[in-house]
Motif scaffolding. Structure first.
Motif: not given
Length: 260
Positions: A41, A177, A181
């Motif tokens: 991402p 986000q 990860q």
């Protein structure tokens, strides 16, 4: 060059172009990336200006990220003293290092949003640390370390996804986000030890009868079956029509060249 040779070369060139176009049209969708081209991402488009409503769930998430670091950093450091397995030691050191980075990101968001963070692990987390410290052998320690951390990461994983998908605040969205990860990386690191007891992990709840794991309604099915927003027109039918037209064009063109 004679007219006959020129005509044959033109035919071969035209057939090649049309065959390539036909193959492109009939190729399955979603094959633009190679099989091993798993995307990471990007950071683009994710702001961290503190804009947007901060919900109770958002605040709880920011606190939980802090709590994770408060016990996983000392747990990772403990591997350097209690483990004799070089893989476990490497995993523990890397997880501790990464949690220091994640903690800095979390503290910055908490300060920005006025979220009060804890400075000590909660009772469950302290109990896990005590359990590791009390391990009598390296093998016993390794199993406790790997299983406790893997279970904890698996528990927070879906919660992160919920916040990432639903928060109205841009700083929390970006933190979610980033945390996702980190957690995905840590689960993979822990699994690289080869000693995760998968049978002891909690199982996912069974889906409701007939609904499947992801709800699918009639509108979604209709959208998937349509092409270009035209109801009732199948993508497969369109491709077959185009393919037929191309084949007919090739045959017609070849006849024209032969007639010359």
């Amino acid at each position: 060059m004679t007219p006959v040779r020129s005509s044959r070369r033109s035919q071969r060139w035209l057939v090649g172009v049309l065959a390539t176009t036909l193959a492109f049209l009939l190729a399955p969708a979603g094959t633009a990336k190679a099989a091993d081209g798993v995307p990471v991402p990007p950071e683009t488009g994710l702001s961290s200006d503190g804009k947007g409503t901060v919900s109770a769930a958002d605040r709880d998430f920011v606190i939980k990220v802090r709590l994770a670091g408060l016990w996983e950093v000392p747990a990772g450091n403990m591997t350097q003293e209690k483990s004799e397995d070089p893989t476990v030691r490497k995993v523990g050191k890397e997880i501790a290092r990464q949690h220091v980075i994640l903690d800095k990101l979390d503290v910055a968001v908490a300060k920005q949003l006025g979220v009060q963070l804890p400075n000590l692990p909660n009772n469950d987390q302290q109990g896990w640390l005590n359990e590791m410290a009390a391990a009598k052998t390296s093998q016993q320690f390794d199993q406790i370390f790997i299983d406790r951390l893997r279970a904890a990461h698996g528990k927070i994983f879906p919660a992160i996804a919920t916040i990432r998908a639903s928060t109205r605040n841009d700083s929390v969205r970006k933190l979610a986000q980033q945390t996702n990860q980190f957690v995905a990386t840590h689960m993979t690191l822990l699994e690289s030890s080869g000693i995760v007891d998968y049978g002891a992990l909690p199982t996912a709840p069974a889906p409701a009868a007939g609904s499947g794991p992801v709800p699918v309604d009639s509108a979604m099915l209709a959208s998937a079956a349509s092409s270009g927003g035209v109801p009732g027109v199948s993508t497969s039918v369109i491709l077959l029509v185009l393919a037929g037209a191309l084949v007919a064009g090739v045959i017609t063109t070849m006849r024209i060249f032969r007639a010359r």
